[in-house]
Motif scaffolding. Sequence first.
Motif, PDB file in Angstrom:
ATOM      1  N   ASN A  23      38.925  32.144  34.780  1.00  0.00           N
ATOM      2  CA  ASN A  23      39.894  31.786  35.810  1.00  0.00           C
ATOM      3  C   ASN A  23      40.440  33.022  36.522  1.00  0.00           C
ATOM      4  O   ASN A  23      40.721  32.974  37.727  1.00  0.00           O
ATOM      5  CB  ASN A  23      41.034  30.968  35.201  1.00  0.00           C
ATOM      6  N   ILE A  24      40.603  34.120  35.811  1.00  0.00           N
ATOM      7  CA  ILE A  24      41.022  35.366  36.460  1.00  0.00           C
ATOM      8  C   ILE A  24      39.968  35.789  37.478  1.00  0.00           C
ATOM      9  O   ILE A  24      40.291  36.187  38.609  1.00  0.00           O
ATOM     10  CB  ILE A  24      41.257  36.475  35.410  1.00  0.00           C
ATOM     11  N   LYS A  25      38.720  35.696  37.091  1.00  0.00           N
ATOM     12  CA  LYS A  25      37.636  36.069  38.009  1.00  0.00           C
ATOM     13  C   LYS A  25      37.633  35.179  39.245  1.00  0.00           C
ATOM     14  O   LYS A  25      37.487  35.652  40.381  1.00  0.00           O
ATOM     15  CB  LYS A  25      36.294  35.981  37.281  1.00  0.00           C
ATOM     16  N   LYS A  26      37.810  33.864  39.033  1.00  0.00           N
ATOM     17  CA  LYS A  26      37.814  32.946  40.169  1.00  0.00           C
ATOM     18  C   LYS A  26      39.050  33.167  41.048  1.00  0.00           C
ATOM     19  O   LYS A  26      38.950  33.163  42.282  1.00  0.00           O
ATOM     20  CB  LYS A  26      37.774  31.493  39.675  1.00  0.00           C
ATOM     21  N   LEU A  27      40.209  33.370  40.441  1.00  0.00           N
ATOM     22  CA  LEU A  27      41.425  33.679  41.207  1.00  0.00           C
ATOM     23  C   LEU A  27      41.217  34.900  42.089  1.00  0.00           C
ATOM     24  O   LEU A  27      41.547  34.910  43.272  1.00  0.00           O
ATOM     25  CB  LEU A  27      42.588  33.949  40.247  1.00  0.00           C
ATOM     26  N   ARG A  28      40.656  35.921  41.484  1.00  0.00           N
ATOM     27  CA  ARG A  28      40.453  37.184  42.200  1.00  0.00           C
ATOM     28  C   ARG A  28      39.509  36.994  43.380  1.00  0.00           C
ATOM     29  O   ARG A  28      39.752  37.501  44.489  1.00  0.00           O
ATOM     30  CB  ARG A  28      39.910  38.226  41.227  1.00  0.00           C
ATOM     31  N   LYS A  29      38.417  36.246  43.169  1.00  0.00           N
ATOM     32  CA  LYS A  29      37.441  36.057  44.237  1.00  0.00           C
ATOM     33  C   LYS A  29      37.969  35.174  45.347  1.00  0.00           C
ATOM     34  O   LYS A  29      37.762  35.450  46.530  1.00  0.00           O
ATOM     35  CB  LYS A  29      36.149  35.475  43.655  1.00  0.00           C
ATOM     36  N   VAL A  30      38.677  34.088  44.982  1.00  0.00           N
ATOM     37  CA  VAL A  30      39.241  33.204  45.997  1.00  0.00           C
ATOM     38  C   VAL A  30      40.261  33.951  46.855  1.00  0.00           C
ATOM     39  O   VAL A  30      40.353  33.742  48.065  1.00  0.00           O
ATOM     40  CB  VAL A  30      39.877  31.959  45.342  1.00  0.00           C
ATOM     41  N   LYS A  31      41.017  34.847  46.234  1.00  0.00           N
ATOM     42  CA  LYS A  31      42.029  35.606  46.957  1.00  0.00           C
ATOM     43  C   LYS A  31      41.454  36.863  47.614  1.00  0.00           C
ATOM     44  O   LYS A  31      42.170  37.594  48.296  1.00  0.00           O
ATOM     45  CB  LYS A  31      43.165  36.009  46.012  1.00  0.00           C
ATOM     46  N   GLY A  32      40.152  37.108  47.423  1.00  0.00           N
ATOM     47  CA  GLY A  32      39.512  38.254  48.068  1.00  0.00           C
ATOM     48  C   GLY A  32      40.000  39.587  47.547  1.00  0.00           C
ATOM     49  O   GLY A  32      40.138  40.542  48.325  1.00  0.00           O
ATOM     50  N   MET A  33      40.256  39.691  46.251  1.00  0.00           N
ATOM     51  CA  MET A  33      40.830  40.901  45.661  1.00  0.00           C
ATOM     52  C   MET A  33      39.811  41.604  44.771  1.00  0.00           C
ATOM     53  O   MET A  33      39.036  40.959  44.055  1.00  0.00           O
ATOM     54  CB  MET A  33      42.071  40.552  44.832  1.00  0.00           C
ATOM     55  N   SER A  34      39.839  42.933  44.787  1.00  0.00           N
ATOM     56  CA  SER A  34      39.031  43.707  43.857  1.00  0.00           C
ATOM     57  C   SER A  34      39.687  43.672  42.473  1.00  0.00           C
ATOM     58  O   SER A  34      40.853  43.286  42.326  1.00  0.00           O
ATOM     59  CB  SER A  34      38.911  45.156  44.328  1.00  0.00           C
ATOM     60  N   GLN A  35      38.935  44.095  41.462  1.00  0.00           N
ATOM     61  CA  GLN A  35      39.521  44.166  40.116  1.00  0.00           C
ATOM     62  C   GLN A  35      40.690  45.146  40.095  1.00  0.00           C
ATOM     63  O   GLN A  35      41.699  44.901  39.426  1.00  0.00           O
ATOM     64  CB  GLN A  35      38.449  44.572  39.107  1.00  0.00           C
ATOM     65  N   GLN A  36      40.564  46.240  40.821  1.00  0.00           N
ATOM     66  CA  GLN A  36      41.638  47.227  40.867  1.00  0.00           C
ATOM     67  C   GLN A  36      42.900  46.633  41.515  1.00  0.00           C
ATOM     68  O   GLN A  36      44.012  46.796  41.004  1.00  0.00           O
ATOM     69  CB  GLN A  36      41.190  48.470  41.636  1.00  0.00           C
TER      70      GLN A  36
END
Length: 219
Positions: free
Chosen positions: A7-20
């Motif tokens: 879910n963290i990975k999906k949240l990050r991708k949907v919001k267009g955010m890098s891991q950093q």
Amino acid sequence: MSNVGNNIKKLRKVKGMSQQAFGDIFNLTRGNISSYEEMRAEPKIEIVLKIANYFGIPVQHLIEKNLSVNEILNFNDYFEPNVSIIGRKRLLQIPLLERDAIFEASTHFSKLDELPIIEFPLQSRNRLIAIEYADPIPVPSDFLASPQSILFFEEVDVQSLHTLDNAFGLYFSEEEFFIGKYSLQEKEISLALNVWKKIDFTLGEKAYFWKLYAKFERI
């Protein structure tokens, strides 16, 4: 094992955010986020609470569910799948171009099938695309939409050309992306952003032209 990492990975991708960028919000490193997403570690409960509160997602859902794009955008509560007047058969799957990826539109035009999917109770015989509205999108002065609105556009076809006059539309190609207003004069159709920017409609490029079909705004 919980579903937090996925879910963290999906949240990050949907919001267009890098891991950093995602890690910076919660005082974590890029390595922390990578380890969560790859299931090599699980975040502490206080981190899970911070993430859930930040994105407005129930903690239990973040831990146990495989979150959908609707849930991440906080629209899922409007369309419960068990409500009979909607029914899952009437939920249309529509490619979603998120606001963080808007200005990479040229890289998405040829990959509409690879975009995240949002489900909405809409019906159309033509292809639809959903846009998460953001202030930087070029629009006419009389176009009204609030940030985080979801705009739905229907691909223009020959049968709908007579309905375009004075309607808002989207021009979406490899080179350009803007919302304008259609003008129909005799047999000539154009989509204008303003008095300086106008593109004439041609059948050879009709895949680039879309008509505003619906708008969803949270109240």
